[in-house]
Design a protein around this motif. Structure first.
Motif, PDB file in Angstrom:
ATOM      1  N   ASP A 317      -8.717  -8.277   0.792  1.00 32.94           N
ATOM      2  CA  ASP A 317      -7.930  -9.260   0.030  1.00 32.94           C
ATOM      3  C   ASP A 317      -6.455  -8.854   0.006  1.00 32.94           C
ATOM      4  N   LEU A 318      -5.772  -9.105   1.114  1.00 29.43           N
ATOM      5  CA  LEU A 318      -4.378  -8.677   1.208  1.00 29.43           C
ATOM      6  C   LEU A 318      -3.459  -9.768   1.743  1.00 29.43           C
ATOM      7  N   GLY A 319      -3.950 -10.989   1.830  1.00 25.98           N
ATOM      8  CA  GLY A 319      -3.133 -12.035   2.423  1.00 25.98           C
ATOM      9  C   GLY A 319      -2.935 -13.246   1.541  1.00 25.98           C
ATOM     10  N   HIS A 320      -3.322 -14.415   2.066  1.00 24.26           N
ATOM     11  CA  HIS A 320      -3.055 -15.692   1.409  1.00 24.26           C
ATOM     12  C   HIS A 320      -4.209 -16.184   0.543  1.00 24.26           C
ATOM     13  N   THR A 321      -5.194 -15.327   0.294  1.00 20.07           N
ATOM     14  CA  THR A 321      -6.282 -15.713  -0.589  1.00 20.07           C
ATOM     15  C   THR A 321      -6.142 -14.995  -1.924  1.00 20.07           C
ATOM     16  N   ASP A 322      -6.984 -15.367  -2.863  1.00 20.34           N
ATOM     17  CA  ASP A 322      -6.908 -14.904  -4.253  1.00 20.34           C
ATOM     18  C   ASP A 322      -8.179 -14.124  -4.573  1.00 20.34           C
ATOM     19  N   PRO A 323      -8.088 -12.872  -5.076  1.00 18.23           N
ATOM     20  CA  PRO A 323      -6.903 -12.123  -5.482  1.00 18.23           C
ATOM     21  C   PRO A 323      -6.151 -11.559  -4.281  1.00 18.23           C
ATOM     22  N   GLN A 324      -5.061 -10.854  -4.567  1.00 19.27           N
ATOM     23  CA  GLN A 324      -4.285 -10.215  -3.519  1.00 19.27           C
ATOM     24  C   GLN A 324      -3.993  -8.772  -3.912  1.00 19.27           C
ATOM     25  N   LEU A 325      -4.305  -7.854  -2.993  1.00 19.16           N
ATOM     26  CA  LEU A 325      -4.044  -6.438  -3.191  1.00 19.16           C
ATOM     27  C   LEU A 325      -2.776  -6.046  -2.438  1.00 19.16           C
ATOM     28  N   ILE A 326      -2.035  -5.106  -2.999  1.00 17.68           N
ATOM     29  CA  ILE A 326      -0.754  -4.687  -2.439  1.00 17.68           C
ATOM     30  C   ILE A 326      -0.964  -3.547  -1.445  1.00 17.68           C
ATOM     31  N   VAL A 327      -0.298  -3.632  -0.303  1.00 21.98           N
ATOM     32  CA  VAL A 327      -0.343  -2.570   0.708  1.00 21.98           C
ATOM     33  C   VAL A 327       1.071  -2.046   0.916  1.00 21.98           C
ATOM     34  N   PRO A 328       1.265  -0.721   0.879  1.00 21.20           N
ATOM     35  CA  PRO A 328       2.607  -0.166   1.103  1.00 21.20           C
ATOM     36  C   PRO A 328       2.986  -0.258   2.580  1.00 21.20           C
ATOM     37  N   TYR A 329       3.930  -1.104   2.905  1.00 20.77           N
ATOM     38  CA  TYR A 329       4.328  -1.374   4.286  1.00 20.77           C
ATOM     39  C   TYR A 329       5.200  -0.218   4.773  1.00 20.77           C
ATOM     40  N   GLY A 330       4.655   0.558   5.717  1.00 20.08           N
ATOM     41  CA  GLY A 330       5.312   1.792   6.143  1.00 20.08           C
ATOM     42  C   GLY A 330       4.850   2.989   5.342  1.00 20.08           C
ATOM     43  N   GLY A 331       4.056   2.730   4.303  1.00 18.23           N
ATOM     44  CA  GLY A 331       3.506   3.803   3.490  1.00 18.23           C
ATOM     45  C   GLY A 331       2.144   4.239   3.991  1.00 18.23           C
ATOM     46  N   GLU A 332       1.593   5.237   3.335  1.00 21.27           N
ATOM     47  CA  GLU A 332       0.370   5.872   3.812  1.00 21.27           C
ATOM     48  C   GLU A 332      -0.883   5.094   3.402  1.00 21.27           C
ATOM     49  N   VAL A 333      -1.813   5.004   4.363  1.00 24.68           N
ATOM     50  CA  VAL A 333      -3.093   4.323   4.170  1.00 24.68           C
ATOM     51  C   VAL A 333      -4.196   5.209   4.733  1.00 24.68           C
ATOM     52  N   ARG A 334      -5.298   5.299   4.012  1.00 24.59           N
ATOM     53  CA  ARG A 334      -6.471   6.040   4.490  1.00 24.59           C
ATOM     54  C   ARG A 334      -7.642   5.047   4.596  1.00 24.59           C
ATOM     55  N   VAL A 335      -8.185   4.922   5.795  1.00 23.02           N
ATOM     56  CA  VAL A 335      -9.329   4.039   6.046  1.00 23.02           C
ATOM     57  C   VAL A 335     -10.529   4.922   6.352  1.00 23.02           C
ATOM     58  N   ASP A 336     -11.444   5.012   5.399  1.00 26.74           N
ATOM     59  CA  ASP A 336     -12.589   5.915   5.495  1.00 26.74           C
ATOM     60  C   ASP A 336     -13.825   5.092   5.840  1.00 26.74           C
ATOM     61  N   ALA A 337     -14.179   5.092   7.133  1.00 27.27           N
ATOM     62  CA  ALA A 337     -15.336   4.319   7.574  1.00 27.27           C
ATOM     63  C   ALA A 337     -16.647   5.045   7.298  1.00 27.27           C
ATOM     64  N   VAL A 338     -16.593   6.313   6.864  1.00 27.32           N
ATOM     65  CA  VAL A 338     -17.792   7.055   6.488  1.00 27.32           C
ATOM     66  C   VAL A 338     -18.224   6.636   5.086  1.00 27.32           C
ATOM     67  N   GLU A 339     -17.283   6.705   4.148  1.00 25.21           N
ATOM     68  CA  GLU A 339     -17.572   6.307   2.769  1.00 25.21           C
ATOM     69  C   GLU A 339     -17.286   4.829   2.511  1.00 25.21           C
ATOM     70  N   ARG A 340     -16.753   4.146   3.543  1.00 25.14           N
ATOM     71  CA  ARG A 340     -16.385   2.723   3.431  1.00 25.14           C
ATOM     72  C   ARG A 340     -15.445   2.509   2.241  1.00 25.14           C
ATOM     73  N   ARG A 341     -14.304   3.134   2.381  1.00 19.74           N
ATOM     74  CA  ARG A 341     -13.319   3.161   1.303  1.00 19.74           C
ATOM     75  C   ARG A 341     -11.928   3.035   1.911  1.00 19.74           C
ATOM     76  N   ILE A 342     -11.061   2.240   1.285  1.00 18.65           N
ATOM     77  CA  ILE A 342      -9.675   2.103   1.708  1.00 18.65           C
ATOM     78  C   ILE A 342      -8.785   2.551   0.556  1.00 18.65           C
ATOM     79  N   SER A 343      -7.898   3.501   0.866  1.00 15.42           N
ATOM     80  CA  SER A 343      -6.970   4.001  -0.146  1.00 15.42           C
ATOM     81  C   SER A 343      -5.552   3.870   0.368  1.00 15.42           C
ATOM     82  N   VAL A 344      -4.640   3.591  -0.534  1.00 12.82           N
ATOM     83  CA  VAL A 344      -3.214   3.469  -0.170  1.00 12.82           C
ATOM     84  C   VAL A 344      -2.412   4.360  -1.106  1.00 12.82           C
ATOM     85  N   ARG A 345      -1.285   4.852  -0.606  1.00 14.53           N
ATOM     86  CA  ARG A 345      -0.415   5.654  -1.485  1.00 14.53           C
ATOM     87  C   ARG A 345       0.806   4.828  -1.806  1.00 14.53           C
ATOM     88  N   TYR A 346       0.928   4.483  -3.083  1.00 11.59           N
ATOM     89  CA  TYR A 346       2.034   3.654  -3.559  1.00 11.59           C
ATOM     90  C   TYR A 346       3.286   4.493  -3.814  1.00 11.59           C
TER      91      TYR A 346
END
Length: 346
Positions: A317-346
């Protein structure tokens, strides 16, 4: 690689710029805009500061760039928020004073056509924030969505890691802003089905880059995307707008990115939930499911050709639908396909 340049964060009580770098829709829908401003004050404790073109439709691109530059230059302004997107911000960014932006980095929040400015800041080495708008999210009918506001609050005021959360319910059918009475009613929501994962079970960490797919395609045509080598290891973020490009066009746009090497550069891809309803395309619930599935198939086909080893997450949920989550553009993102978890550093 140099560490990402996260601008200092605002604090409750601070003055923040509210600007219209794209469409000046506050001029047409002041009731929605005023609701957004009120929530900015009451929910976040921030004092909005308007600029001459904030409530002007069709403002000259040079005047909009002047307002953006002034917002970054003002030492009393601690963040910059876009009122909404549009379709011509590509004509605004060439008139920005980059020396001012570099000397006065500030958190900028916007999405859709604001992909132009987010990409521009990224090329200057400044982290921006993909998401949030005064009209759409602060001015949401009925009540603010708790997931949107929790993410926005964390992105505005904190600097640590934040776990994105799959939405238990979602919607893409907004109220009609032409009817002020619509603000009293929450939008239609559908049950959430979680994220859809594809690719290898591994953990990817990188800096986010991308945004609205249609705007990225325009930026490629204008030769304003970063060189492939600068994006190596990035987490690609893509989403589509209310113009709802069909699956064939989504595939072609991604194929063109692939031919430029932009897909191969990304070991992980976050795909925003596809918007599948608009006033001109009032799809049924079943038609919306079919539309979204066709979109996923188009993305899968393109990535299979150009980034077959990427970790891919659909329906974030990061685009034109509701709700919308914020992603730090140029900031750090961790995509964990083992635990199926997405984390961002704000």
């Amino acid at each position: 690689m140099t560490p990402p340049n996260y601008p200092p964060k605002p604090r409750p009580g601070d003055r923040v710029a509210v600007v219209s770098p794209s469409a000046g829709l506050p001029a047409i829908f002041p009731h929605v805009y005023e609701l957004g401003l009120r929530r900015l004050r009451e929910e976040f404790g921030l004092e909005p500061v308007e600029y001459p073109t904030t409530r002007v439709m069709g403002a000259d691109p040079r005047e909009r760039a002047r307002d953006l530059t002034a917002a970054f230059a003002d030492p009393t302004i601690t963040a910059v928020l876009a009122t909404i997107g549009g379709d011509d911000q590509i004509t605004v960014t060439p008139h920005l004073d980059d020396a001012v932006l570099r000397a006065n980095p500030k958190p900028f929040f916007g999405y859709s056509d604001n992909t132009n400015l987010l990409n521009h800041l990224h090329r200057l080495g400044i982290v921006g924030y993909h998401g949030g708008s005064v009209l759409v999210h602060l001015g949401r009918p009925g009540r603010p969505h708790p997931l949107t506001f929790d993410s926005l609050r964390a992105a505005l005021f904190t600097s640590g890691w934040y776990d994105l959360t799959p939405a238990p319910e979602w919607g893409d059918r907004p109220g009609d802003w032409r009817d002020p009475a619509s603000l009293a009613h929450e939008p239609e929501m559908l049950p959430g089905e979680g994220w859809r994962w594809q690719g290898p079970r591994r953990v990817v960490e990188g800096r986010a880059w991308g945004g609205n797919l249609e705007i990225l395609h325009w930026l490629m045509a204008a030769d304003r995307v970063p060189p492939v080598e600068a994006l190596a290891g990035s987490v690609l973020v893509v989403e589509t707008s209310e113009e709802m490009p069909p699956a064939t066009e989504v595939f072609r746009m991604l194929r063109n990115m692939g031919e430029r090497g932009l897909l191969t550069a990304s070991p992980a891809v976050l795909v925003g939930r596809a918007k599948a309803w608009d006033f001109e395309k009032p799809h049924s619930v079943e038609e919306r499911r079919e539309w979204a599935e066709a979109q996923r198939e188009a993305v899968t086909r393109a990535l299979a050709a150009y980034a077959p080893d990427a970790v891919v997450v659909f329906d974030v949920d990061l685009g034109h639908t509701d709700p919308q989550l914020i992603v730090p553009y140029g900031g750090e993102v961790r995509v964990d396909a083992v635990e199926r978890r997405i984390s961002v550093r704000y």
